[in-house]
Design a protein around this motif. Structure first.
Motif, PDB file in Angstrom:
ATOM      1  N   VAL A 158       1.156  -1.095   0.284  1.00 38.88           N
ATOM      2  CA  VAL A 158      -0.088  -0.083   0.432  1.00 38.88           C
ATOM      3  C   VAL A 158       1.431   1.335  -0.355  1.00 38.88           C
ATOM      4  O   VAL A 158       1.755   0.901   0.328  1.00 38.88           O
ATOM      5  CB  VAL A 158      -1.173  -0.061   1.096  1.00 38.88           C
ATOM      6  CG1 VAL A 158      -1.894  -1.294   1.323  1.00 38.88           C
ATOM      7  CG2 VAL A 158      -0.212  -0.352   2.660  1.00 38.88           C
ATOM      8  N   SER A 159       0.335   1.809  -0.302  1.00 40.75           N
ATOM      9  CA  SER A 159       1.433   3.179  -0.664  1.00 40.75           C
ATOM     10  C   SER A 159       0.411   4.552   0.054  1.00 40.75           C
ATOM     11  O   SER A 159      -0.795   4.680   0.511  1.00 40.75           O
ATOM     12  CB  SER A 159       1.023   4.194  -2.168  1.00 40.75           C
ATOM     13  OG  SER A 159       1.424   3.431  -3.394  1.00 40.75           O
ATOM     14  N   LEU A 160       0.964   4.730   1.204  1.00 42.53           N
ATOM     15  CA  LEU A 160       0.347   5.744   2.893  1.00 42.53           C
ATOM     16  C   LEU A 160       1.372   7.203   2.027  1.00 42.53           C
ATOM     17  O   LEU A 160       2.275   7.720   1.831  1.00 42.53           O
ATOM     18  CB  LEU A 160       0.975   5.509   3.653  1.00 42.53           C
ATOM     19  CG  LEU A 160       0.781   3.804   3.611  1.00 42.53           C
ATOM     20  CD1 LEU A 160       1.317   3.736   5.328  1.00 42.53           C
ATOM     21  CD2 LEU A 160      -0.430   3.206   4.201  1.00 42.53           C
ATOM     22  N   ILE A 161       0.141   7.958   2.355  1.00 40.34           N
ATOM     23  CA  ILE A 161       0.455   9.838   2.002  1.00 40.34           C
ATOM     24  C   ILE A 161       1.011  10.107   3.306  1.00 40.34           C
ATOM     25  O   ILE A 161       0.432   9.982   4.507  1.00 40.34           O
ATOM     26  CB  ILE A 161      -0.841  10.324   1.278  1.00 40.34           C
ATOM     27  CG1 ILE A 161      -1.857  10.328   2.447  1.00 40.34           C
ATOM     28  CG2 ILE A 161      -1.682   9.962  -0.165  1.00 40.34           C
ATOM     29  CD1 ILE A 161      -3.444  11.442   2.302  1.00 40.34           C
ATOM     30  N   PRO A 162       1.546  11.139   3.546  1.00 38.23           N
ATOM     31  CA  PRO A 162       1.501  12.022   4.814  1.00 38.23           C
ATOM     32  C   PRO A 162       0.365  11.880   5.710  1.00 38.23           C
ATOM     33  O   PRO A 162       0.864  12.179   7.127  1.00 38.23           O
ATOM     34  CB  PRO A 162       2.655  12.963   3.636  1.00 38.23           C
ATOM     35  CG  PRO A 162       2.583  13.797   2.791  1.00 38.23           C
ATOM     36  CD  PRO A 162       1.579  12.560   2.222  1.00 38.23           C
ATOM     37  N   GLY A 163      -0.442  12.955   4.935  1.00 35.37           N
ATOM     38  CA  GLY A 163      -1.813  12.258   5.906  1.00 35.37           C
ATOM     39  C   GLY A 163      -1.927  11.398   6.718  1.00 35.37           C
ATOM     40  O   GLY A 163      -2.409  10.952   8.283  1.00 35.37           O
ATOM     41  N   THR A 164      -1.824   9.932   6.529  1.00 36.63           N
ATOM     42  CA  THR A 164      -2.399   8.504   6.986  1.00 36.63           C
ATOM     43  C   THR A 164      -0.950   8.248   8.191  1.00 36.63           C
ATOM     44  O   THR A 164      -0.716   7.831   8.598  1.00 36.63           O
ATOM     45  CB  THR A 164      -2.631   8.010   5.569  1.00 36.63           C
ATOM     46  OG1 THR A 164      -3.415   7.983   5.300  1.00 36.63           O
ATOM     47  CG2 THR A 164      -2.737   6.243   5.797  1.00 36.63           C
ATOM     48  N   LEU A 165       0.242   8.605   7.097  1.00 35.80           N
ATOM     49  CA  LEU A 165       1.266   8.827   7.922  1.00 35.80           C
ATOM     50  C   LEU A 165       1.499   9.148   9.538  1.00 35.80           C
ATOM     51  O   LEU A 165       1.929   8.428  10.432  1.00 35.80           O
ATOM     52  CB  LEU A 165       2.366   8.912   7.497  1.00 35.80           C
ATOM     53  CG  LEU A 165       3.063   8.152   6.408  1.00 35.80           C
ATOM     54  CD1 LEU A 165       4.410   9.130   5.464  1.00 35.80           C
ATOM     55  CD2 LEU A 165       3.505   6.551   6.323  1.00 35.80           C
ATOM     56  N   ALA A 166       1.079  10.375   9.472  1.00 37.05           N
ATOM     57  CA  ALA A 166       0.738  11.137  10.476  1.00 37.05           C
ATOM     58  C   ALA A 166      -0.264  10.900  11.501  1.00 37.05           C
ATOM     59  O   ALA A 166      -0.213  11.016  12.987  1.00 37.05           O
ATOM     60  CB  ALA A 166       1.309  12.922  10.353  1.00 37.05           C
ATOM     61  N   GLN A 167      -1.443  10.581  10.883  1.00 35.64           N
ATOM     62  CA  GLN A 167      -2.384  10.109  12.070  1.00 35.64           C
ATOM     63  C   GLN A 167      -3.202   8.821  11.674  1.00 35.64           C
ATOM     64  O   GLN A 167      -3.984   8.905  12.764  1.00 35.64           O
ATOM     65  CB  GLN A 167      -4.379  11.117  11.167  1.00 35.64           C
ATOM     66  CG  GLN A 167      -3.444  12.182  10.924  1.00 35.64           C
ATOM     67  CD  GLN A 167      -4.710  12.734   9.740  1.00 35.64           C
ATOM     68  OE1 GLN A 167      -5.040  12.577   9.550  1.00 35.64           O
ATOM     69  NE2 GLN A 167      -4.130  14.259   9.080  1.00 35.64           N
ATOM     70  N   THR A 168      -2.311   7.684  11.623  1.00 40.38           N
ATOM     71  CA  THR A 168      -2.978   6.202  11.774  1.00 40.38           C
ATOM     72  C   THR A 168      -1.689   5.423  12.838  1.00 40.38           C
ATOM     73  O   THR A 168      -0.349   6.179  12.409  1.00 40.38           O
ATOM     74  CB  THR A 168      -3.222   6.077  10.553  1.00 40.38           C
ATOM     75  OG1 THR A 168      -2.075   5.582   9.872  1.00 40.38           O
ATOM     76  CG2 THR A 168      -4.507   6.698   9.997  1.00 40.38           C
ATOM     77  N   THR A 169      -2.072   4.704  13.400  1.00 33.32           N
ATOM     78  CA  THR A 169      -0.859   3.644  13.491  1.00 33.32           C
ATOM     79  C   THR A 169       0.336   3.213  12.223  1.00 33.32           C
ATOM     80  O   THR A 169       1.212   2.391  13.020  1.00 33.32           O
ATOM     81  CB  THR A 169      -1.432   2.069  14.509  1.00 33.32           C
ATOM     82  OG1 THR A 169      -2.202   1.366  13.148  1.00 33.32           O
ATOM     83  CG2 THR A 169      -1.423   2.462  15.172  1.00 33.32           C
ATOM     84  N   LEU A 170      -0.016   3.798  11.100  1.00 36.52           N
ATOM     85  CA  LEU A 170       0.605   2.632  10.231  1.00 36.52           C
ATOM     86  C   LEU A 170       1.941   3.812   9.827  1.00 36.52           C
ATOM     87  O   LEU A 170       3.281   3.507   8.851  1.00 36.52           O
ATOM     88  CB  LEU A 170      -0.122   2.661   8.753  1.00 36.52           C
ATOM     89  CG  LEU A 170      -0.668   1.411   8.747  1.00 36.52           C
ATOM     90  CD1 LEU A 170      -1.585   1.067   7.211  1.00 36.52           C
ATOM     91  CD2 LEU A 170      -0.129  -0.159   8.938  1.00 36.52           C
ATOM     92  N   GLY A 171       2.288   4.872  10.127  1.00 39.90           N
ATOM     93  CA  GLY A 171       2.946   5.754  10.766  1.00 39.90           C
ATOM     94  C   GLY A 171       3.859   5.485  11.149  1.00 39.90           C
ATOM     95  O   GLY A 171       5.407   6.224  11.065  1.00 39.90           O
TER      96      GLY A 171
END
Length: 222
Positions: A166-179
């Protein structure tokens, strides 16, 4: 029903071990704004029911408690959590809301393991193992839920040990555990329920066709 759009990163406050279950207390000021006893909240993609032993109609203090039965502990990664761990939180979608992600039930199908992370300038690729029994429901550019997050499959590897990326955008990296989850960490997976229903319906139709008695030719059926 959820859509896989995480509302906030919560925190596990306490875990009480019970016979064949566990009771989790979770801090989440956003998701508890309108939560009441009996409400549903997804924790890392697992739909849990809010319990309030005080009998009060509304929750106070930005925390909620939920009982997790043995089935959920076995099938998901909730049993790996400890007090202080961060978790993804989402309330169910309201009837007049928008689908920000895809149809997510909060019923975890299994777990995968983070295999690797590849950072890029504006996003990050995360590769995750996929249980062989779930691989048939996952397609490239399709949707999958990882720790409650609605994500698009950017790459898929089939075979004896399947995995997906999966490709994670900065928002997902900052706001979820996958960050911050590193290789070796377990994550909850929920595949697209539409794929599972489609498989069952097509399989049933095929079985009916195979077992159907032949039609006798008569003057009326010619």
């Amino acid at each position: 029903m959820f859509t896989g759009i995480i509302e906030e990163l919560g925190e596990i406050v306490a875990i009480e071990t019970l016979p064949d279950a566990a009771r989790y207390t979770v801090r989440g000021p956003v998701v508890t704004e309108d939560a009441v006893h009996g409400a549903s909240i997804a924790v890392n993609g697992v739909c849990l029911t809010v319990v309030d032993e005080t009998g009060s109609a509304e929750l106070k203090g930005g925390q909620f408690t939920a009982d997790v039965m043995a089935e959920s502990l076995v099938r998901s990664s909730l049993g790996d959590l400890r007090p202080g761990d961060r978790v993804n939180l989402e309330r169910p979608m309201v009837a007049n809301g928008r689908f920000g992600g895809h149809i997510v039930q909060g019923h975890v199908d299994g777990t995968g393991t983070v295999l690797g992370r590849t950072p890029a300038e504006h996003w990050e690729l995360v590769r995750i193992s996929l249980p062989a029994g779930l691989a048939r429901y996952v397609v490239e550019k399709g949707s999958i839920t990882v720790d409650g997050i609605s994500l698009t499959v950017s790459a898929l590897t089939d075979g004896a040990e399947p995995d997906f990326t999966v490709s994670l955008i900065p928002g997902t990296l900052a706001q979820t555990t996958l960050g911050f989850k590193q290789p070796g960490a377990r994550v909850n997976l929920e595949v697209d329920v539409i794929a599972k229903y489609t498989e069952k319906l097509l399989g049933r139709a095929a079985a009916v066709t195979e077992t159907a008695e032949p039609v006798l030719e008569t003057e009326a059926t010619r």
